[in-house]
Design a protein around this motif. Structure first.
Motif, PDB file in Angstrom:
ATOM      1  N   PRO A  44     -11.827   6.756  -3.400  1.00 14.86           N
ATOM      2  CA  PRO A  44     -11.550   7.940  -4.216  1.00 14.86           C
ATOM      3  C   PRO A  44     -10.636   8.910  -3.471  1.00 14.86           C
ATOM      4  CG  PRO A  44     -13.905   7.455  -4.185  1.00 14.86           C
ATOM      5  CD  PRO A  44     -13.261   6.566  -3.167  1.00 14.86           C
ATOM      6  N   ALA A  45      -9.637   9.417  -4.181  1.00 10.61           N
ATOM      7  CA  ALA A  45      -8.735  10.408  -3.604  1.00 10.61           C
ATOM      8  C   ALA A  45      -8.954  11.776  -4.241  1.00 10.61           C
ATOM      9  CB  ALA A  45      -7.285   9.977  -3.784  1.00 10.61           C
ATOM     10  N   LEU A  46      -9.423  11.785  -5.478  1.00  4.14           N
ATOM     11  CA  LEU A  46      -9.683  13.038  -6.187  1.00  4.14           C
ATOM     12  C   LEU A  46     -10.891  12.836  -7.087  1.00  4.14           C
ATOM     13  CD1 LEU A  46      -8.828  15.931  -6.901  1.00  4.14           C
ATOM     14  CD2 LEU A  46      -7.337  14.951  -8.661  1.00  4.14           C
ATOM     15  N   GLU A  47     -11.915  13.626  -6.833  1.00  2.00           N
ATOM     16  CA  GLU A  47     -13.147  13.560  -7.622  1.00  2.00           C
ATOM     17  C   GLU A  47     -13.545  14.968  -8.048  1.00  2.00           C
ATOM     18  OE1 GLU A  47     -16.100  10.199  -6.147  1.00  2.00           O
ATOM     19  OE2 GLU A  47     -15.514  11.530  -4.495  1.00  2.00           O
ATOM     20  N   ALA A  48     -14.194  15.053  -9.201  1.00  2.00           N
ATOM     21  CA  ALA A  48     -14.755  16.322  -9.670  1.00  2.00           C
ATOM     22  C   ALA A  48     -15.924  15.993 -10.589  1.00  2.00           C
ATOM     23  CB  ALA A  48     -13.716  17.146 -10.414  1.00  2.00           C
ATOM     24  N   SER A  49     -17.008  16.684 -10.391  1.00  2.00           N
ATOM     25  CA  SER A  49     -18.213  16.477 -11.209  1.00  2.00           C
ATOM     26  C   SER A  49     -18.611  15.012 -11.270  1.00  2.00           C
ATOM     27  CB  SER A  49     -18.005  17.023 -12.626  1.00  2.00           C
ATOM     28  OG  SER A  49     -17.704  18.381 -12.592  1.00  2.00           O
ATOM     29  N   ASP A  50     -18.623  14.365 -10.104  1.00  2.00           N
ATOM     30  CA  ASP A  50     -19.001  12.958  -9.987  1.00  2.00           C
ATOM     31  C   ASP A  50     -18.116  12.019 -10.797  1.00  2.00           C
ATOM     32  OD1 ASP A  50     -21.047  13.521  -8.226  1.00  2.00           O
ATOM     33  OD2 ASP A  50     -22.514  13.831  -9.828  1.00  2.00           O
ATOM     34  N   GLN A  51     -16.897  12.432 -11.068  1.00  2.00           N
ATOM     35  CA  GLN A  51     -15.957  11.577 -11.785  1.00  2.00           C
ATOM     36  C   GLN A  51     -14.694  11.417 -10.934  1.00  2.00           C
ATOM     37  OE1 GLN A  51     -15.059  12.860 -15.749  1.00  2.00           O
ATOM     38  NE2 GLN A  51     -13.707  11.135 -16.159  1.00  2.00           N
ATOM     39  N   GLU A  52     -14.233  10.186 -10.828  1.00  2.00           N
ATOM     40  CA  GLU A  52     -13.030   9.898 -10.039  1.00  2.00           C
ATOM     41  C   GLU A  52     -11.795  10.037 -10.921  1.00  2.00           C
ATOM     42  OE1 GLU A  52     -11.241   6.242  -7.316  1.00  2.00           O
ATOM     43  OE2 GLU A  52     -13.370   6.281  -7.803  1.00  2.00           O
ATOM     44  N   PHE A  53     -10.833  10.818 -10.458  1.00  2.00           N
ATOM     45  CA  PHE A  53      -9.602  11.028 -11.206  1.00  2.00           C
ATOM     46  C   PHE A  53      -8.392  10.357 -10.552  1.00  2.00           C
ATOM     47  CE2 PHE A  53     -12.280  14.539 -12.554  1.00  2.00           C
ATOM     48  CZ  PHE A  53     -12.117  14.493 -13.920  1.00  2.00           C
ATOM     49  N   GLU A  54      -8.514  10.025  -9.285  1.00  2.00           N
ATOM     50  CA  GLU A  54      -7.420   9.399  -8.569  1.00  2.00           C
ATOM     51  C   GLU A  54      -7.991   8.496  -7.478  1.00  2.00           C
ATOM     52  OE1 GLU A  54      -3.255  11.208  -7.306  1.00  2.00           O
ATOM     53  OE2 GLU A  54      -4.822  11.822  -5.922  1.00  2.00           O
ATOM     54  N   THR A  55      -7.405   7.304  -7.340  1.00  2.00           N
ATOM     55  CA  THR A  55      -7.819   6.344  -6.324  1.00  2.00           C
ATOM     56  C   THR A  55      -6.677   6.129  -5.349  1.00  2.00           C
ATOM     57  OG1 THR A  55      -9.251   5.205  -7.897  1.00  2.00           O
ATOM     58  CG2 THR A  55      -8.643   3.985  -5.925  1.00  2.00           C
ATOM     59  N   GLU A  56      -6.992   6.161  -4.063  1.00  5.21           N
ATOM     60  CA  GLU A  56      -6.008   5.853  -3.025  1.00  5.21           C
ATOM     61  C   GLU A  56      -6.130   4.375  -2.700  1.00  5.21           C
ATOM     62  OE1 GLU A  56      -5.611   6.579   1.716  1.00  5.21           O
ATOM     63  OE2 GLU A  56      -6.031   8.360   0.522  1.00  5.21           O
ATOM     64  N   ARG A  57      -5.043   3.635  -2.881  1.00  3.03           N
ATOM     65  CA  ARG A  57      -5.037   2.187  -2.641  1.00  3.03           C
ATOM     66  C   ARG A  57      -4.126   1.873  -1.460  1.00  3.03           C
ATOM     67  NH1 ARG A  57      -7.035  -0.628  -6.834  1.00  3.03           N
ATOM     68  NH2 ARG A  57      -7.477   0.522  -8.739  1.00  3.03           N
ATOM     69  N   LEU A  58      -4.653   1.124  -0.487  1.00  2.00           N
ATOM     70  CA  LEU A  58      -3.864   0.695   0.662  1.00  2.00           C
ATOM     71  C   LEU A  58      -3.472  -0.760   0.441  1.00  2.00           C
ATOM     72  CD1 LEU A  58      -2.683   1.358   3.428  1.00  2.00           C
ATOM     73  CD2 LEU A  58      -4.853   0.655   4.436  1.00  2.00           C
ATOM     74  N   ILE A  59      -2.157  -0.998   0.373  1.00  2.00           N
ATOM     75  CA  ILE A  59      -1.621  -2.319   0.056  1.00  2.00           C
ATOM     76  C   ILE A  59      -0.869  -2.853   1.269  1.00  2.00           C
ATOM     77  CG2 ILE A  59      -0.095  -3.617  -1.505  1.00  2.00           C
ATOM     78  CD1 ILE A  59      -2.514  -2.211  -2.878  1.00  2.00           C
ATOM     79  N   GLN A  60      -1.130  -4.109   1.611  1.00  2.00           N
ATOM     80  CA  GLN A  60      -0.391  -4.757   2.686  1.00  2.00           C
ATOM     81  C   GLN A  60       0.529  -5.812   2.089  1.00  2.00           C
ATOM     82  OE1 GLN A  60      -2.192  -5.761   6.479  1.00  2.00           O
ATOM     83  NE2 GLN A  60      -1.393  -7.857   6.297  1.00  2.00           N
ATOM     84  N   VAL A  61       1.808  -5.721   2.434  1.00  2.00           N
ATOM     85  CA  VAL A  61       2.816  -6.693   2.010  1.00  2.00           C
ATOM     86  C   VAL A  61       3.270  -7.442   3.256  1.00  2.00           C
ATOM     87  CG1 VAL A  61       5.104  -7.002   0.986  1.00  2.00           C
ATOM     88  CG2 VAL A  61       3.569  -5.221   0.098  1.00  2.00           C
ATOM     89  N   ASN A  62       3.196  -8.756   3.210  1.00  2.00           N
ATOM     90  CA  ASN A  62       3.679  -9.599   4.312  1.00  2.00           C
ATOM     91  C   ASN A  62       4.952 -10.296   3.858  1.00  2.00           C
ATOM     92  OD1 ASN A  62       0.682  -9.302   4.782  1.00  2.00           O
ATOM     93  ND2 ASN A  62       1.281 -10.373   6.652  1.00  2.00           N
ATOM     94  N   VAL A  63       5.982 -10.166   4.672  1.00  4.02           N
ATOM     95  CA  VAL A  63       7.258 -10.821   4.409  1.00  4.02           C
ATOM     96  C   VAL A  63       7.337 -12.018   5.353  1.00  4.02           C
ATOM     97  CG1 VAL A  63       9.753 -10.541   4.360  1.00  4.02           C
ATOM     98  CG2 VAL A  63       8.262  -8.585   3.845  1.00  4.02           C
ATOM     99  N   TRP A  64       7.540 -13.203   4.787  1.00  4.09           N
ATOM    100  CA  TRP A  64       7.586 -14.444   5.559  1.00  4.09           C
ATOM    101  C   TRP A  64       8.992 -15.012   5.450  1.00  4.09           C
ATOM    102  CZ3 TRP A  64       3.027 -15.649   7.989  1.00  4.09           C
ATOM    103  CH2 TRP A  64       1.879 -15.009   7.506  1.00  4.09           C
TER     104      TRP A  64
END
Length: 114
Positions: A44-64
């Protein structure tokens, strides 16, 4: 909320390379260059009143790549950043004996709003 697998795949489509989500190609038909990616975590990146409004996602990209991948990496960074991803880190994975490809790791954060 977006489908992150579809979003990253669509974002990287202009590279004209095979893009694999959370897997690596196997068999005898492995291209000289390809891309893999996965979601490392989501929180969760932004929550209010026990509700999530924004999610922070960490993505890994591998270039081969079997050859120099500098220009490809620069294209991927531009594509991802144009789609709203922020690069957090990048590094080369040391090539070891028996490895068929060089590997560049790029990590991005994406803020997914509801």
């Amino acid at each position: 909320m977006i489908n992150i697998a579809e979003h990253v795949t669509k974002t990287l489509k202009p590279t004209n390379l095979k893009v694999y989500f959370n897997t690596v190609p196997t068999g005898y038909d492995i291209q000289d260059q390809y891309i893999t990616f996965l979601e490392i975590n989501a929180k969760p990146a932004l929550e209010a009143s026990d509700q999530e409004f924004e999610t922070e996602r960490l993505i890994q990209v591998n270039v081969w790549s079997k050859t120099d991948y500098y220009l490809l990496v620069e294209d991927i960074k531009q594509l991802m950043e144009s789609a709203g991803y922020e690069r957090t880190i990048e590094y080369d994975v040391p090539k070891q004996e028996g490895d068929s490809h060089f590997n560049k790791v790029l990590r991005f954060v994406f803020f997914d709003e509801y």
